[in-house]
Design an enzyme around this catalytic site. Sequence first.
Site, PDB file in Angstrom:
ATOM      1  CG  ASP A  85      -1.952   1.089   1.158  1.00  0.00           C
ATOM      2  OD1 ASP A  85      -2.477   1.320   0.218  1.00  0.00           O
ATOM      3  OD2 ASP A  85      -2.358   1.422   2.397  1.00  0.00           O
ATOM      4  CD  GLU A 136      -2.513   8.343  -4.296  1.00  0.00           C
ATOM      5  OE1 GLU A 136      -2.625   7.179  -3.809  1.00  0.00           O
ATOM      6  OE2 GLU A 136      -2.573   9.486  -4.002  1.00  0.00           O
ATOM      7  CG  HIS A 178      -5.126   7.995   3.653  1.00  0.00           C
ATOM      8  ND1 HIS A 178      -3.993   8.377   2.783  1.00  0.00           N
ATOM      9  CD2 HIS A 178      -5.576   7.019   3.221  1.00  0.00           C
ATOM     10  CE1 HIS A 178      -3.763   7.538   1.864  1.00  0.00           C
ATOM     11  NE2 HIS A 178      -4.796   6.683   1.996  1.00  0.00           N
ATOM     12  CB  VAL A 231     -11.089  -0.272   5.572  1.00  0.00           C
ATOM     13  CG1 VAL A 231     -11.703   0.330   6.927  1.00  0.00           C
ATOM     14  CG2 VAL A 231     -12.087  -0.037   4.317  1.00  0.00           C
TER      15      VAL A 231
HETATM   16  P1  13P Z   1      -8.258   4.761   6.206  1.00  0.00           P
HETATM   17  O1  13P Z   1      -7.266   4.593   7.186  1.00  0.00           O
HETATM   18  O2  13P Z   1      -8.988   6.142   6.222  1.00  0.00           O
HETATM   19  O3  13P Z   1      -9.485   3.814   6.235  1.00  0.00           O
HETATM   20  O4  13P Z   1      -7.455   4.613   4.941  1.00  0.00           O
HETATM   21  C1  13P Z   1      -7.107   3.565   4.569  1.00  0.00           C
HETATM   22  C2  13P Z   1      -6.112   3.869   3.013  1.00  0.00           C
HETATM   23  O5  13P Z   1      -6.640   4.248   2.196  1.00  0.00           O
HETATM   24  C3  13P Z   1      -4.873   2.933   2.790  1.00  0.00           C
HETATM   25  O6  13P Z   1      -4.367   3.173   1.792  1.00  0.00           O
END
Ligand code: 13P
Length: 288
Positions: A85, A136, A178, A231
């Site tokens: 990620d 992205e 986020h 999430v």
């Molecule tokens: P959140 O922490 O707001 O749920 O976002 C998670 C996210 O986008 C990880 O890349």
Amino acid sequence: MALISAKSILDNARDGHYAVGAFNINNLEWTKLILEVSEEKKSPVLLGVSEGAVKYMGGFKVVADMVAALVESLNITVPVALHLDHGSYEGSFKAIDAGFTSVMYDGSHLPLEENLQQTREVVKYAHDRGLSVEAEVGSIGGEEDGIVGLGELADPVECQKLADTGIDFLAAGIGNIHGKYPENWAGLHFERLAEVKDASNGLPLVLHGGTGIPEDQITKAIDLGVSKINVNTELQLAFAEGIREYIEAGKDLEGKGFDPRKLLAPGVEAAKQVVRDKIDMFGSENKA
Ligand code: 13P
């Protein structure tokens, strides 16, 4: 089932008009709980790992081997992708070499040409090995593991250019943030989402910042082509809340209530419920 690339998981979600959760993992407990709920719900799933979480857990190989071993030992039959990620350029290659099956190369902070060039290189390396790539444009607002964005709206022309690099799915800023959404948050920008969809070669789209987005906005985003929803924070909040209640009730002081397996259990149960609720909301139950 062995870990797989996320491409078929997301293509199926796009074609079937649902979204798959990409839940961030931080440790063994989180990995296990997300896998168990996904199996219980017969839902495909992505396990997202930030580079901060990779470092915390001891390195790319530790994470890849732990996830692969849990998938095998827990007899997980639903499709699972292990996804980096917000990866750096170097981190994307390291993750692939260690056994991750999907990477997000996040060059959204770079000048566009540099982002495109580096994305192409990651795509080549990943595709040569049958793995998937997310990239992205238009940085996602808020702060996550030191990655800070201002919540831009992605430029559809830039989305088209990034889609043309050969990526498998696209993350584009549409007012998402986020972490917790502020009281005065304007909500997702659906017109921009529709424009991004038209500009991105039919690729599955990714919505970051899934924590706290109301269900009606999630449903509309899925209708407009979002196939993966990330999430993280919501699981963290539930996990912390569950453990806080346990400690505040003095349960860690009763008998062997201090045993970490007991101490963490209420956090695990609370986070499990978040994963169940998200799978219901995203419509991925029984899609494995
Ligand atoms: P959140 O922490 O707001 O749920 O976002 C998670 C996210 O986008 C990880 O890349």
